[in-house]
Design an enzyme around this catalytic site. Structure first.
Site, PDB file in Angstrom:
ATOM      1  N   ASP A  21       0.791  -1.148   0.143  1.00 26.68           N
ATOM      2  CA  ASP A  21      -0.094  -0.065   0.101  1.00 26.68           C
ATOM      3  C   ASP A  21       0.933   1.369   0.079  1.00 26.68           C
ATOM      4  OD1 ASP A  21      -2.172   1.233  -0.056  1.00 26.68           O
ATOM      5  OD2 ASP A  21      -2.522   1.492   1.949  1.00 26.68           O
ATOM      6  N   GLY A  24      -0.027   5.449  -4.409  1.00 23.12           N
ATOM      7  CA  GLY A  24      -0.657   6.772  -4.725  1.00 23.12           C
ATOM      8  C   GLY A  24      -0.187   8.018  -3.962  1.00 23.12           C
ATOM      9  N   ARG A  25       0.087   7.647  -2.673  1.00 22.03           N
ATOM     10  CA  ARG A  25       0.463   8.841  -1.872  1.00 22.03           C
ATOM     11  C   ARG A  25       2.053   9.027  -2.030  1.00 22.03           C
ATOM     12  NH1 ARG A  25      -1.090   6.110   3.640  1.00 22.03           N
ATOM     13  NH2 ARG A  25      -1.591   4.385   2.074  1.00 22.03           N
ATOM     14  N   ARG A  34      -1.019   9.444  -9.541  1.00 22.61           N
ATOM     15  CA  ARG A  34      -1.142   8.118  -8.832  1.00 22.61           C
ATOM     16  C   ARG A  34      -0.459   6.916  -9.507  1.00 22.61           C
ATOM     17  NH1 ARG A  34      -4.145   7.607  -4.264  1.00 22.61           N
ATOM     18  NH2 ARG A  34      -4.535   5.212  -4.993  1.00 22.61           N
ATOM     19  N   HIS A  38       2.070   3.461  -9.158  1.00 18.30           N
ATOM     20  CA  HIS A  38       1.745   2.051  -9.253  1.00 18.30           C
ATOM     21  C   HIS A  38       3.031   1.675 -10.120  1.00 18.30           C
ATOM     22  CE1 HIS A  38      -2.097   2.255  -7.275  1.00 18.30           C
ATOM     23  NE2 HIS A  38      -2.478   2.854  -8.381  1.00 18.30           N
ATOM     24  N   TRP A  70     -12.002  -2.008  -7.656  1.00 11.78           N
ATOM     25  CA  TRP A  70     -12.828  -1.491  -8.984  1.00 11.78           C
ATOM     26  C   TRP A  70     -13.437  -0.354  -8.456  1.00 11.78           C
ATOM     27  CZ3 TRP A  70     -11.735  -4.301 -13.212  1.00 11.78           C
ATOM     28  CH2 TRP A  70     -11.376  -5.631 -12.973  1.00 11.78           C
ATOM     29  N   LEU A 132      10.635 -20.483  -5.074  1.00 12.40           N
ATOM     30  CA  LEU A 132      10.049 -19.633  -4.578  1.00 12.40           C
ATOM     31  C   LEU A 132       8.493 -19.791  -5.002  1.00 12.40           C
ATOM     32  CD1 LEU A 132       9.233 -17.226  -2.080  1.00 12.40           C
ATOM     33  CD2 LEU A 132       9.529 -15.711  -4.316  1.00 12.40           C
ATOM     34  N   ARG A 195      -4.730  -2.146   8.968  1.00 10.14           N
ATOM     35  CA  ARG A 195      -5.869  -2.663   8.645  1.00 10.14           C
ATOM     36  C   ARG A 195      -5.666  -3.810   7.855  1.00 10.14           C
ATOM     37  NH1 ARG A 195      -7.549   2.528   6.960  1.00 10.14           N
ATOM     38  NH2 ARG A 195      -7.258   2.785   4.893  1.00 10.14           N
ATOM     39  N   ILE A 196      -6.538  -4.932   7.770  1.00 11.63           N
ATOM     40  CA  ILE A 196      -6.370  -6.065   6.772  1.00 11.63           C
ATOM     41  C   ILE A 196      -7.011  -5.811   5.411  1.00 11.63           C
ATOM     42  CG2 ILE A 196      -8.542  -7.427   7.581  1.00 11.63           C
ATOM     43  CD1 ILE A 196      -6.401  -9.825   7.506  1.00 11.63           C
ATOM     44  N   GLU A 208       1.398 -13.037  12.353  1.00 10.77           N
ATOM     45  CA  GLU A 208       1.972 -12.089  13.028  1.00 10.77           C
ATOM     46  C   GLU A 208       1.894 -10.827  11.994  1.00 10.77           C
ATOM     47  OE1 GLU A 208       2.862 -11.951  16.057  1.00 10.77           O
ATOM     48  OE2 GLU A 208       2.416 -13.913  16.342  1.00 10.77           O
TER      49      GLU A 208
HETATM   50  C1  IPE Z   1      -5.512  -2.679  -0.129  1.00  6.38           C
HETATM   51  O1  IPE Z   1      -4.973  -1.229  -0.232  1.00  6.38           O
HETATM   52  C2  IPE Z   1      -5.369  -3.628  -1.290  1.00  6.38           C
HETATM   53  C3  IPE Z   1      -4.217  -3.560  -1.827  1.00  6.38           C
HETATM   54  C4  IPE Z   1      -3.105  -3.168  -1.582  1.00  6.38           C
HETATM   55  C5  IPE Z   1      -4.013  -4.296  -3.343  1.00  6.38           C
HETATM   56  P1  IPE Z   1      -6.354  -0.236  -0.353  1.00  6.38           P
HETATM   57  O2  IPE Z   1      -5.490   1.120  -0.629  1.00  6.38           O
HETATM   58  O3  IPE Z   1      -7.051  -0.477  -1.564  1.00  6.38           O
HETATM   59  O4  IPE Z   1      -6.837  -0.460   1.166  1.00  6.38           O
HETATM   60  P2  IPE Z   1      -7.749   0.714   1.928  1.00  6.38           P
HETATM   61  O5  IPE Z   1      -8.947   0.968   0.983  1.00  6.38           O
HETATM   62  O6  IPE Z   1      -7.110   1.976   2.387  1.00  6.38           O
HETATM   63  O7  IPE Z   1      -8.256  -0.176   3.166  1.00  6.38           O
HETATM   64  C1  IPE Z   2      -1.395   0.134  -3.274  1.00  7.61           C
HETATM   65  O1  IPE Z   2      -1.612   1.602  -3.246  1.00  7.61           O
HETATM   66  C2  IPE Z   2      -1.933  -0.152  -4.847  1.00  7.61           C
HETATM   67  C3  IPE Z   2      -3.328  -0.529  -4.809  1.00  7.61           C
HETATM   68  C4  IPE Z   2      -4.155  -0.814  -4.079  1.00  7.61           C
HETATM   69  C5  IPE Z   2      -3.645  -1.048  -6.280  1.00  7.61           C
HETATM   70  P1  IPE Z   2      -2.648   2.622  -3.241  1.00  7.61           P
HETATM   71  O2  IPE Z   2      -3.146   3.024  -4.862  1.00  7.61           O
HETATM   72  O3  IPE Z   2      -3.777   2.075  -2.572  1.00  7.61           O
HETATM   73  O4  IPE Z   2      -1.898   3.925  -2.501  1.00  7.61           O
HETATM   74  P2  IPE Z   2      -2.576   4.841  -1.692  1.00  7.61           P
HETATM   75  O5  IPE Z   2      -3.024   3.967  -0.416  1.00  7.61           O
HETATM   76  O6  IPE Z   2      -3.711   5.567  -2.095  1.00  7.61           O
HETATM   77  O7  IPE Z   2      -1.444   5.692  -1.335  1.00  7.61           O
HETATM   78 MG    MG Z   3      -4.110   2.426  -0.413  1.00 13.74          MG
END
Ligand code: IPE
Ligand code: IPE
Ligand code: MG
Length: 250
Positions: A21, A24-25, A34, A38, A70, A132, A195-196, A208
């Site tokens: 994660d 984008g940031r 963003r 990626h 999506w 792997l 979070r998960i 863990e």
């Molecule tokens: C979780 O990240 C999904 C992936 C890393 C592919 P998100 O950016 O979608 O999660 P939320 O929306 O912040 O919970």
């Molecule tokens: C995780 O990065 C990649 C995907 C969910 C596809 P994000 O795109 O969620 O990046 P942030 O959380 O917005 O920074």
């Molecule tokens: Mg994210």
């Protein structure tokens, strides 16, 4: 540096899962769109795969696209789909050379026919590799996984192939999309959130967790190692007492 397939000593960690994660940031901090994040994140995927292979970890499961992703703007989703396509094309040769077995977990039926074909081709090419196991979770949701498993088992009961009383946790586990893969020992989430996000909810019952503020495009061997060192210092009790685990109980 050792080749992934030459890691001879089994690592105490069999399976690492990563929520990648913060792309984008990371891009926004650089005043870029963003999708730039990626694209930059692909390099971190290469680093993680290489490092997991070197350590002799059996399986690495990376969350690339959730069933909820999506909901993002169409343009971002479009670029992500293109990126899967290009990365699959460009990386499979390297993965194969490094003895990596690639599997995509998730509901791939929602992807274009071309992408589905590419996925099947990549999985087939690397199917016999013994290094792997790399699982890429794409259009994956933990709840989807549980519902999909329940549906398939229900169908078997309906067909008279399975007695409902024979369904237990082991059977259920062996019908999920990570059948045959040990549950993740360690789950890392980059990007600072705790979070998960609907990742491996069934399989993570005793996993863990390691959270880091590092954004995914900055993830490297040092951060991976910090997560591993943190894991090594923990005591996994699986419901027992510390004394039982340490063998010091009366
Ligand atoms: C979780 O990240 C999904 C992936 C890393 C592919 P998100 O950016 O979608 O999660 P939320 O929306 O912040 O919970
Ligand atoms: C995780 O990065 C990649 C995907 C969910 C596809 P994000 O795109 O969620 O990046 P942030 O959380 O917005 O920074
Ligand atoms: Mg994210």
């Amino acid at each position: 540096m050792a080749d992934p397939d030459q890691a001879d000593k089994p690592h105490p960690i069999k399976h690492v899962a990563i929520i990648m994660d913060g792309n984008g940031r990371w891009a926004q901090q650089r005043n870029k769109p963003r999708v730039f994040g990626h694209k930059s994140g692909v390099q971190s995927v290469r680093r993680a795969v290489r490092y997991a292979g070197q350590l002799g970890i059996q399986a690495l499961t990376l969350y690339a696209f959730s069933s909820e992703n999506w909901r993002r703007p169409e343009a971002e989703v479009g670029v992500l789909m293109e990126l899967f396509m290009t990365v699959l094309t460009s990386e499979v040769k390297r993965l194969h050379k490094n003895n990596v077995r690639l599997r995509i977990i998730g509901d791939i039926s929602r992807f274009s026919d071309k992408l589905q074909h590419k996925i099947r081709e990549a999985e087939a090419k690397t199917a016999d590799n013994k290094g792997l196991l790399l699982n890429i979770a794409a259009n994956y949701g933990g709840r989807w996984d549980v519902v999909d498993t329940a549906k398939r088992l229900a169908q078997q009961v309906k067909n008279g192939e399975l007695d409902v009383n024979d369904i237990d946790e082991t059977m259920f586990t062996n019908a999920t999309c990570l059948a045959g893969v040990p549950d993740p020992d360690l789950m890392i989430r980059t990007g600072g959130d705790h979070r998960i996000s609907n990742f491996l909810i069934w399989q993570a019952a005793y996993t863990e967790f390691y959270f880091t503020d590092t954004l995914w495009p900055d993830f490297d061997e040092t951060v991976f190692e910090q997560a591993i060192q943190s894991f090594m210092q923990r005591e996994r009790r699986f419901g027992c007492t510390g004394e039982q685990v340490q063998g010091t109980d009366a």
